[in-house]
Write a protein that holds these residues in place. Structure first.
Motif, PDB file in Angstrom:
ATOM      1  N   ALA A 207     -24.026  28.670  14.725  1.00  0.00           N
ATOM      2  CA  ALA A 207     -25.124  29.630  14.888  1.00  0.00           C
ATOM      3  C   ALA A 207     -25.853  29.416  16.209  1.00  0.00           C
ATOM      4  O   ALA A 207     -25.691  28.398  16.887  1.00  0.00           O
ATOM      5  N   GLY A 208     -26.675  30.405  16.549  1.00  0.00           N
ATOM      6  CA  GLY A 208     -27.494  30.320  17.747  1.00  0.00           C
ATOM      7  C   GLY A 208     -28.762  31.121  17.581  1.00  0.00           C
ATOM      8  O   GLY A 208     -28.918  31.890  16.628  1.00  0.00           O
ATOM      9  N   SER A 209     -29.666  30.960  18.521  1.00  0.00           N
ATOM     10  CA  SER A 209     -30.957  31.645  18.452  1.00  0.00           C
ATOM     11  C   SER A 209     -30.852  33.112  18.839  1.00  0.00           C
ATOM     12  O   SER A 209     -31.756  33.901  18.577  1.00  0.00           O
ATOM     13  N   ASN A 210     -29.753  33.495  19.499  1.00  0.00           N
ATOM     14  CA  ASN A 210     -29.472  34.881  19.867  1.00  0.00           C
ATOM     15  C   ASN A 210     -27.952  35.047  19.889  1.00  0.00           C
ATOM     16  O   ASN A 210     -27.220  34.042  19.816  1.00  0.00           O
ATOM     17  N   PRO A 211     -27.428  36.251  19.962  1.00  0.00           N
ATOM     18  CA  PRO A 211     -25.969  36.417  19.910  1.00  0.00           C
ATOM     19  C   PRO A 211     -25.223  35.627  20.981  1.00  0.00           C
ATOM     20  O   PRO A 211     -24.148  35.070  20.720  1.00  0.00           O
ATOM     21  N   ARG A 212     -25.750  35.596  22.200  1.00  0.00           N
ATOM     22  CA  ARG A 212     -25.105  34.806  23.260  1.00  0.00           C
ATOM     23  C   ARG A 212     -24.985  33.341  22.864  1.00  0.00           C
ATOM     24  O   ARG A 212     -23.966  32.686  23.122  1.00  0.00           O
ATOM     25  N   SER A 213     -26.026  32.825  22.217  1.00  0.00           N
ATOM     26  CA  SER A 213     -26.030  31.419  21.818  1.00  0.00           C
ATOM     27  C   SER A 213     -24.979  31.129  20.757  1.00  0.00           C
ATOM     28  O   SER A 213     -24.493  29.994  20.657  1.00  0.00           O
ATOM     29  N   VAL A 214     -24.624  32.139  19.962  1.00  0.00           N
ATOM     30  CA  VAL A 214     -23.547  31.953  18.982  1.00  0.00           C
ATOM     31  C   VAL A 214     -22.232  31.716  19.720  1.00  0.00           C
ATOM     32  O   VAL A 214     -21.447  30.823  19.360  1.00  0.00           O
ATOM     33  N   LEU A 215     -21.992  32.504  20.776  1.00  0.00           N
ATOM     34  CA  LEU A 215     -20.793  32.299  21.584  1.00  0.00           C
ATOM     35  C   LEU A 215     -20.817  30.921  22.243  1.00  0.00           C
ATOM     36  O   LEU A 215     -19.806  30.198  22.245  1.00  0.00           O
ATOM     37  N   LEU A 216     -21.961  30.540  22.790  1.00  0.00           N
ATOM     38  CA  LEU A 216     -22.084  29.210  23.391  1.00  0.00           C
ATOM     39  C   LEU A 216     -21.828  28.117  22.361  1.00  0.00           C
ATOM     40  O   LEU A 216     -21.207  27.085  22.663  1.00  0.00           O
ATOM     41  N   ALA A 217     -22.295  28.345  21.145  1.00  0.00           N
ATOM     42  CA  ALA A 217     -22.092  27.364  20.075  1.00  0.00           C
ATOM     43  C   ALA A 217     -20.612  27.262  19.701  1.00  0.00           C
ATOM     44  O   ALA A 217     -20.118  26.173  19.384  1.00  0.00           O
ATOM     45  N   VAL A 218     -19.901  28.386  19.716  1.00  0.00           N
ATOM     46  CA  VAL A 218     -18.457  28.356  19.457  1.00  0.00           C
ATOM     47  C   VAL A 218     -17.755  27.484  20.495  1.00  0.00           C
ATOM     48  O   VAL A 218     -16.934  26.614  20.156  1.00  0.00           O
ATOM     49  N   TYR A 219     -18.085  27.699  21.769  1.00  0.00           N
ATOM     50  CA  TYR A 219     -17.459  26.888  22.812  1.00  0.00           C
ATOM     51  C   TYR A 219     -17.863  25.415  22.692  1.00  0.00           C
ATOM     52  O   TYR A 219     -17.045  24.522  22.960  1.00  0.00           O
ATOM     53  N   GLN A 220     -19.103  25.163  22.289  1.00  0.00           N
ATOM     54  CA  GLN A 220     -19.533  23.773  22.107  1.00  0.00           C
ATOM     55  C   GLN A 220     -18.786  23.129  20.935  1.00  0.00           C
ATOM     56  O   GLN A 220     -18.390  21.962  21.006  1.00  0.00           O
ATOM     57  N   PHE A 221     -18.596  23.883  19.861  1.00  0.00           N
ATOM     58  CA  PHE A 221     -17.819  23.390  18.720  1.00  0.00           C
ATOM     59  C   PHE A 221     -16.404  23.015  19.169  1.00  0.00           C
ATOM     60  O   PHE A 221     -15.876  21.944  18.816  1.00  0.00           O
ATOM     61  N   LEU A 222     -15.781  23.874  19.970  1.00  0.00           N
ATOM     62  CA  LEU A 222     -14.440  23.602  20.462  1.00  0.00           C
ATOM     63  C   LEU A 222     -14.442  22.424  21.432  1.00  0.00           C
ATOM     64  O   LEU A 222     -13.519  21.593  21.429  1.00  0.00           O
ATOM     65  N   ARG A 223     -15.490  22.346  22.230  1.00  0.00           N
ATOM     66  CA  ARG A 223     -15.635  21.218  23.158  1.00  0.00           C
ATOM     67  C   ARG A 223     -15.710  19.898  22.386  1.00  0.00           C
ATOM     68  O   ARG A 223     -15.068  18.904  22.759  1.00  0.00           O
ATOM     69  N   GLU A 224     -16.489  19.885  21.294  1.00  0.00           N
ATOM     70  CA  GLU A 224     -16.606  18.676  20.478  1.00  0.00           C
ATOM     71  C   GLU A 224     -15.264  18.310  19.843  1.00  0.00           C
ATOM     72  O   GLU A 224     -15.040  17.157  19.476  1.00  0.00           O
ATOM     73  N   ASN A 225     -14.387  19.296  19.747  1.00  0.00           N
ATOM     74  CA  ASN A 225     -13.050  19.055  19.207  1.00  0.00           C
ATOM     75  C   ASN A 225     -12.000  18.826  20.294  1.00  0.00           C
ATOM     76  O   ASN A 225     -10.800  18.878  20.017  1.00  0.00           O
ATOM     77  N   GLY A 226     -12.460  18.586  21.519  1.00  0.00           N
ATOM     78  CA  GLY A 226     -11.545  18.172  22.579  1.00  0.00           C
ATOM     79  C   GLY A 226     -11.159  19.218  23.593  1.00  0.00           C
ATOM     80  O   GLY A 226     -10.449  18.912  24.555  1.00  0.00           O
ATOM     81  N   CYS A 227     -11.590  20.464  23.418  1.00  0.00           N
ATOM     82  CA  CYS A 227     -11.248  21.513  24.388  1.00  0.00           C
ATOM     83  C   CYS A 227     -12.090  21.361  25.653  1.00  0.00           C
ATOM     84  O   CYS A 227     -13.265  20.968  25.586  1.00  0.00           O
ATOM     85  N   ARG A 228     -11.500  21.705  26.781  1.00  0.00           N
ATOM     86  CA  ARG A 228     -12.227  21.712  28.048  1.00  0.00           C
ATOM     87  C   ARG A 228     -11.786  22.920  28.864  1.00  0.00           C
ATOM     88  O   ARG A 228     -10.630  23.342  28.814  1.00  0.00           O
ATOM     89  N   TRP A 229     -12.733  23.449  29.641  1.00  0.00           N
ATOM     90  CA  TRP A 229     -12.448  24.524  30.589  1.00  0.00           C
ATOM     91  C   TRP A 229     -12.797  23.977  31.965  1.00  0.00           C
ATOM     92  O   TRP A 229     -13.972  23.778  32.294  1.00  0.00           O
ATOM     93  N   LEU A 230     -11.764  23.696  32.752  1.00  0.00           N
ATOM     94  CA  LEU A 230     -11.923  22.977  34.012  1.00  0.00           C
ATOM     95  C   LEU A 230     -11.904  23.893  35.224  1.00  0.00           C
ATOM     96  O   LEU A 230     -12.451  23.560  36.272  1.00  0.00           O
ATOM     97  N   TYR A 231     -11.249  25.032  35.090  1.00  0.00           N
ATOM     98  CA  TYR A 231     -11.181  26.063  36.120  1.00  0.00           C
ATOM     99  C   TYR A 231     -11.204  27.417  35.411  1.00  0.00           C
ATOM    100  O   TYR A 231     -10.845  27.505  34.235  1.00  0.00           O
ATOM    101  N   PRO A 232     -11.559  28.480  36.100  1.00  0.00           N
ATOM    102  CA  PRO A 232     -11.406  29.809  35.500  1.00  0.00           C
ATOM    103  C   PRO A 232      -9.934  30.142  35.262  1.00  0.00           C
ATOM    104  O   PRO A 232      -9.047  29.661  35.972  1.00  0.00           O
ATOM    105  N   GLY A 233      -9.688  30.977  34.276  1.00  0.00           N
ATOM    106  CA  GLY A 233      -8.332  31.428  34.006  1.00  0.00           C
ATOM    107  C   GLY A 233      -7.603  30.550  33.011  1.00  0.00           C
ATOM    108  O   GLY A 233      -7.994  29.413  32.731  1.00  0.00           O
ATOM    109  N   VAL A 234      -6.502  31.071  32.494  1.00  0.00           N
ATOM    110  CA  VAL A 234      -5.763  30.375  31.443  1.00  0.00           C
ATOM    111  C   VAL A 234      -5.203  29.043  31.936  1.00  0.00           C
ATOM    112  O   VAL A 234      -5.075  28.089  31.157  1.00  0.00           O
ATOM    113  N   ASP A 235      -4.885  28.940  33.224  1.00  0.00           N
ATOM    114  CA  ASP A 235      -4.350  27.686  33.748  1.00  0.00           C
ATOM    115  C   ASP A 235      -5.412  26.603  33.895  1.00  0.00           C
ATOM    116  O   ASP A 235      -5.090  25.460  34.209  1.00  0.00           O
ATOM    117  N   GLY A 236      -6.659  26.966  33.668  1.00  0.00           N
ATOM    118  CA  GLY A 236      -7.737  25.983  33.762  1.00  0.00           C
ATOM    119  C   GLY A 236      -8.160  25.413  32.426  1.00  0.00           C
ATOM    120  O   GLY A 236      -9.130  24.658  32.344  1.00  0.00           O
TER     121      GLY A 236
END
Length: 650
Positions: free
Chosen positions: A82-111
């Motif tokens: 959850a988040g305090s606004n809709p954007r924050s829900v998206l940020l929370a999804v990425y944070q959840f994935l980050r806590e599970n080991g995902c990283r985005w190091l560059y833009p694009g699928v190769d990153g």
């Protein structure tokens, strides 16, 4: 087994659910389909919605629309994201994935670094330390890169994407005309109509993610009077001032004409009530047509010592007239029932505070500090320093070089106007090209973020190329993650980024790049170590040994990169291939500046032009990560051509 339930109908939460599904299936490619449903009363699966939907306290936020709170409470099979606004829900999804080991190091699928592993439960709750965290388009832009930058923005925890100008054709021109690389790439010009369509496409992608959309900036002082500024900073001899608008253009040295022949750099006669009314109407019409804009930036012309010298204008400093204009814009927006937030700029002349004219409705406004002439050799201090503020002298100002002096001006403005403040920064414009290894520069970036935060600034928008990932994206990563959490440890950030980008042998890469930072001495690369200014700002024979050692270090490091060109993860292969090209880049730059050390300016420029042509062959290969126009031709190139003699540097 897994399912995703949206407890609120919202297009951003819809996108967040799709992103969660995509990455869960990438992490667990044999988990089967994951259904997404709109189910307000859901009790199981992953439940996505606002914190308010779940009865979770949001009182730490001053404004839940603007302040992002991320709340995650899941087990191995589901739970609340959850988040305090809709954007924050998206940020929370990425944070959840980050806590599970995902990283985005560059833009694009190769990153993307997406581990193949079963997902685990996460407990996480945080409101990012800075409210405003983002970037603005700049550099040589191509459309796919801008779209990928928008997509990348929330993945690293940022919440703003700004698009400067009504039609940002000037930025697109430099890419599609392949400026400084026409020997390797044939120009393919784009029209203003195409760029306008592309801007609308970008706006749709910004909206899809719920990002704060900041718009415009410069241009009002020209377009309001029928003067075309679409070509950016290009001198246009065939860009006439309409006859009916000539009286409204700023008078300088007794003439009313385009300042230096550039529409964007031309101010208007702000004491003229009719002229101000034209700007007010233009801003209000734009606001009414573009209600999707969250923050509309209303700045003056993009240069200094260019304000009107008529007798009426001279009665007050430009900032007084500027605040008067802002009040009139506010009144017109109010009359039209428009809630558009306005950002005004503390930039060039307007760092001097208005003391006669008061801002009538501070709630509508935010202030943007743009310390464009600051030095990047020292970071922002975490404690206030004392400076004697210089008096304003019309069209003869001297701007600060010390960022802490800029902050004194900004704080006086903040106190006077009673508004919240954010910063417009230029870390990723051209300055990173003077610190090739980027590791020390990333530390300066983190220190700057901490300093601005300690000084009471609410956030930062970076004005820079979207392709600032050469030899890697650690500097952008450090910037974004430190705005999210100003207490994050730099060494932990470095290990986090480099270990995902380069694998288990990441320390050798970090050590090599740190050596590059040492050998390409920052003081020297900024033209601050001249042994004799009469010869040139880069004349210093003692620096030659350091630059020659660059070649030795590269030769010793080449076998490591060669052995690691093909890595287990795609993003690591990309990182190593970028590093391989960086070795050639560093060779070339070291050759050029070794000549410059001995005052061989012509020979250095010849060597640079040769290098520019040769390295330009890789532009297509590297263009997602590397901005050939900005990082070499505009950054180092302008230094090589302008740093000898008495031309001032900042």
């Amino acid at each position: 087994m897994y399912k995703i339930n949206k407890v609120r109908a919202d297009h951003v939460i819809d996108f967040a659910a799709e992103e969660l599904k995509k990455y869960l299936r990438m992490m667990m490619p044999r988990c089967g389909e994951i259904d997404i449903e709109y189910l307000p009363d859901a009790k199981d699966g992953y439940r996505l919605g606002l914190m308010q939907d779940f009865g979770i306290d949001t009182s730490e936020a001053e404004d839940t629309e603007l302040d992002d709170i991320l709340h995650i409470d899941t087990d191995d099979n589901g739970g609340i994201i959850a988040g305090s606004n809709p954007r924050s829900v998206l940020l929370a999804v990425y944070q959840f994935l980050r806590e599970n080991g995902c990283r985005w190091l560059y833009p694009g699928v190769d990153g993307e670094y997406i581990p193949m592993t079963d997902v685990k439960g996460v407990k996480f709750h945080k409101m990012p330390d800075m409210r405003y965290r983002g970037q603005c388009n700049e550099g040589a832009e191509y459309q796919q890169s801008v779209l990928e930058s928008i997509d990348f923005t929330p993945k690293i925890g940022m919440n703003i994407f700004m698009i400067e100008f009504d039609i940002p054709k000037g930025y697109y021109n430099t890419y599609y005309n392949h400026s400084y690389n026409t020997e390797n790439r044939e120009p393919e010009p784009v029209s203003a109509e195409t760029v306008l369509q592309w801007k609308r496409q970008c706006e749709a992608e910004i909206s899809k993610r719920g990002l704060q959309f900041h718009d415009m900036g410069h241009g009002w002082t020209a377009e309001s009077f029928g003067i075309d500024s679409t070509e950016g900073w290009k001198v246009q001899k065939d860009n006439p001032i309409p006859e009916e608008s000539k009286e409204f253009v700023a008078m300088i040295n007794g003439e009313r004409k385009l300042f230096g022949g550039v529409a964007l750099n031309t101010n208007f006669c702000m004491s003229n009530a009719e002229a101000r009314a034209k700007v007010v109407k233009y801003v209000a019409d734009y606001s009414e047509l573009n209600r999707h804009v969250d923050y509309l930036h209303v700045w003056l012309a993009d240069f200094f010592n260019n304000h009107c010298e008529c007798e009426e204008c001279k009665k007050m400093i430009p900032t007084e007239w500027y605040v008067m204009l802002l009040n009139e814009i506010d009144a017109e927006l109010t009359a039209r029932g428009l809630n558009t937030r306005i950002v005004f700029c503390c930039y060039y002349e307007t760092i001097w505070v208005a003391e006669q004219v008061k801002l009538n409705n501070p709630k509508r406004f935010s202030m943007l500090l743009a310390a464009i002439t600051r030095s990047y050799l020292k970071p922002v201090s975490t404690e206030s320093r004392e400076f004697e503020l210089k008096p304003y002298v019309r069209n003869n100002i001297t701007l600060p070089k010390d960022i802490d002096e800029y902050i004194v001006y900004a704080k006086k403005s903040m106190d006077t106007y009673k508004v919240r403040s954010l910063v417009y920064e230029y870390h990723f414009c051209i300055h990173q090209s003077y610190s090739p290894g980027q590791v020390k520069y990333a530390k300066l970036l983190q220190d700057d973020v901490r300093g601005y935060y300690a000084q009471g600034m609410d956030g930062i928008i970076e004005d820079g190329t979207q392709r600032n990932f050469f030899p890697n994206g650690f500097a952008m990563y450090a910037y974004a993650r430190t705005m999210f959490d100003t207490k994050v440890d730099f060494e932990e950030l470095k290990e986090d980024y480099f270990s995902h980008a380069y694998g288990k042998d990441w320390r050798e890469v970090a050590e090599f790049l740190e050596k590059m930072d040492t050998l390409f001495d920052a003081q020297y690369m900024w033209g601050r170590k001249s042994a004799n200014l009469e010869v040139g700002r880069y004349y210093n024979p003692s620096m030659a040994d350091s630059l020659r050692k660059v070649h030795e270090e590269i030769k010793a490091f080449e076998p490591f990169v060669e052995a690691h060109k093909n890595m287990p993860m795609r993003v690591q292969t990309v990182s190593m291939r970028l590093l391989w090209r960086f070795l050639e880049y560093a060779h070339g730059v070291a050759n050029v500046f070794t000549l410059k050390c001995f005052g061989a300016g012509k020979e250095a420029l010849d060597e640079f032009n040769k290098f520019l042509k040769e390295f330009g062959k890789y532009e297509i290969e590297l263009e997602r990560y590397y901005d050939h126009y900005m990082l070499i031709a505009h950054g180092l190139g302008c230094r090589l051509q302008a740093m000898d003699g008495n031309i001032p540097i900042v």
